[in-house]
Design an enzyme around this catalytic site. Structure first.
Site, PDB file in Angstrom:
ATOM      1  N   LYS A  55      10.761   2.979  -8.509  1.00 56.62           N
ATOM      2  CA  LYS A  55      10.695   2.492  -7.127  1.00 56.62           C
ATOM      3  C   LYS A  55      11.547   1.226  -6.978  1.00 56.62           C
ATOM      4  O   LYS A  55      12.288   1.068  -6.005  1.00 56.62           O
ATOM      5  CB  LYS A  55       9.238   2.237  -6.725  1.00 56.62           C
ATOM      6  CG  LYS A  55       8.444   3.528  -6.584  1.00 56.62           C
ATOM      7  CD  LYS A  55       6.945   3.316  -6.533  1.00 56.62           C
ATOM      8  CE  LYS A  55       6.227   4.661  -6.661  1.00 56.62           C
ATOM      9  NZ  LYS A  55       4.798   4.576  -6.882  1.00 56.62           N
ATOM     10  N   GLN A  99      -0.759   1.445  -7.033  1.00 54.98           N
ATOM     11  CA  GLN A  99      -0.325   2.435  -8.018  1.00 54.98           C
ATOM     12  C   GLN A  99      -1.554   3.066  -8.671  1.00 54.98           C
ATOM     13  O   GLN A  99      -2.364   2.369  -9.274  1.00 54.98           O
ATOM     14  CB  GLN A  99       0.578   1.748  -9.066  1.00 54.98           C
ATOM     15  CG  GLN A  99       1.264   2.711 -10.014  1.00 54.98           C
ATOM     16  CD  GLN A  99       2.312   3.598  -9.327  1.00 54.98           C
ATOM     17  OE1 GLN A  99       3.116   3.134  -8.529  1.00 54.98           O
ATOM     18  NE2 GLN A  99       2.281   4.885  -9.620  1.00 54.98           N
ATOM     19  N   ASP A 122       1.792   4.948   1.429  1.00 56.69           N
ATOM     20  CA  ASP A 122       1.412   6.101   0.612  1.00 56.69           C
ATOM     21  C   ASP A 122       0.618   7.107   1.441  1.00 56.69           C
ATOM     22  O   ASP A 122       0.267   8.183   0.946  1.00 56.69           O
ATOM     23  CB  ASP A 122       0.549   5.654  -0.584  1.00 56.69           C
ATOM     24  CG  ASP A 122       1.345   5.654  -1.893  1.00 56.69           C
ATOM     25  OD1 ASP A 122       2.439   6.247  -1.910  1.00 56.69           O
ATOM     26  OD2 ASP A 122       0.867   5.067  -2.878  1.00 56.69           O
TER      27      ASP A 122
END
Ligand code: NAP
Length: 286
Positions: A55, A99, A122
């Protein structure tokens, strides 16, 4: 007599990522400031660190910013919660992701729900899940789902009216992907570990999307000619990364297939940054 093995069209996620990254990069150059993503990591899982590095790499390439908040395994829930609340009201932060997976000691659901829906790039909060259910464009779609849709669109594989089977029903991948395809007028079957006669359910699909987390599970006898196969799986097998589909055994049968690595993985990363730029732009209109 000549005989030859026909090969499926490769749905090249890296190539499409590069095209979409170039578009993002051009768009970001026109903005007043760099879209900024906060990545929350707890502990030191090597797979998480590797995803975060991917990322960061893409962010650098396109001119977005990443703030990596890295906590020890022993961090208190309240500390992360407070930080998320601060990021929620910080105008220079446009996206926040946690994460996954998190250590068992933390309440994943509570932390995800603390993220402001407009910064939930997300797409995992209840608010964004509801927007997806309602087919409301205001919502932010999970990055993997957006990546799968973009890959199909890039290769002009039509979705409307087609029979699609999604193998896997996780809240992270299977369910949102099935809903997104339904919203695009596919006729969707969702298969899972209790599905009877999985082989037939897979074979009958025109588009087969596999998100099981089972290395090379989908072999030649699960697929049929003319199918498009999207392999979402990421598994380690004999020290190598493999998908849920036995690529070598399937590619001479189907019409199109995404490889692992180099398929949905890179698409997920670029889709996250598409979500970030969208979040940046919608923050301007508030
Ligand atoms: P998950 O939460 O473990 O869900 C797996 C799903 O597969 C479950 O719904 C499960 O059914 C189903 N399943 C397992 N074994 C099965 C079987 N033998 N027959 C039929 N269905 C079966 O995993 P996930 O988070 O959705 O992730 C799936 C895979 O995608 C993993 O390999 C993950 O690493 C990968 N992934 C990749 C990306 C990417 O960017 N490429 C992003 C996210 C995840 P039940 O519900 O009945 O248990």
């Amino acid at each position: 007599m000549l005989s030859y093995i026909s090969m499926a069209q490769l749905l090249d996620g890296k190539a499409v990522r590069d095209v979409l990254s170039a578009e993002l990069s051009a768009k970001i150059k026109t903005l007043k400031s760099a879209p900024t993503l906060v990545i929350i990591q707890v502990g030191d899982r090597p797979d998480s660190t590797s995803y975060i590095n991917q990322k960061k790499l893409l962010a650098k390439k396109i001119g977005a910013k990443v703030m990596h908040k890295h906590y020890a395994d022993s961090v208190a829930q309240a500390e992360i919660l407070k930080d998320i609340q601060d990021f929620n009201i910080n105008d220079s932060v446009h996206g926040i992701i946690i994460q996954l997976p998190l250590p068992e000691s933390l309440d994943k659901g509570a932390l995800i729900e603390t993220v402001a829906p407009g910064k939930d790039v997300d797409g995992l909060t209840a608010a964004n899940a509801k927007f997806l259910l309602e087919s409301n464009a205001r919502g932010i779609m999970p990055a993997t789902t957006r990546g799968i849709i973009s890959l199909l669109e890039y290769y002009k594989i039509s979705i409307a009216g087609r029979r699609v089977t999604v193998v896997g029903r996780s809240s992270l991948v299977g369910k949102p992907t099935a809903i997104a395809l339904l919203n695009r007028n596919a006729t969707v079957t969702i298969a899972h570990s209790k599905t009877a006669d999985l082989k037939t359910v897979c074979k009958e699909a025109e588009i087969l999307i596999v998100a099981m987390g089972k290395a090379k599970f989908i072999t030649a006898d699960f697929v049929s000619p003319g199918q498009t196969v999207i392999d979402v799986g990421i598994n380690a097998l004999d020290g190598k990364m493999v998908g849920d589909v036995d690529f070598a055994g399937v590619q001479s049968i189907v019409a199109a297939i995404s490889p692992v690595p180099g398929g949905v993985g890179p698409m997920t990363v670029v889709s996250l940054f598409q979500n970030l730029v969208d979040a940046y732009l919608s923050s301007l209109s508030k």
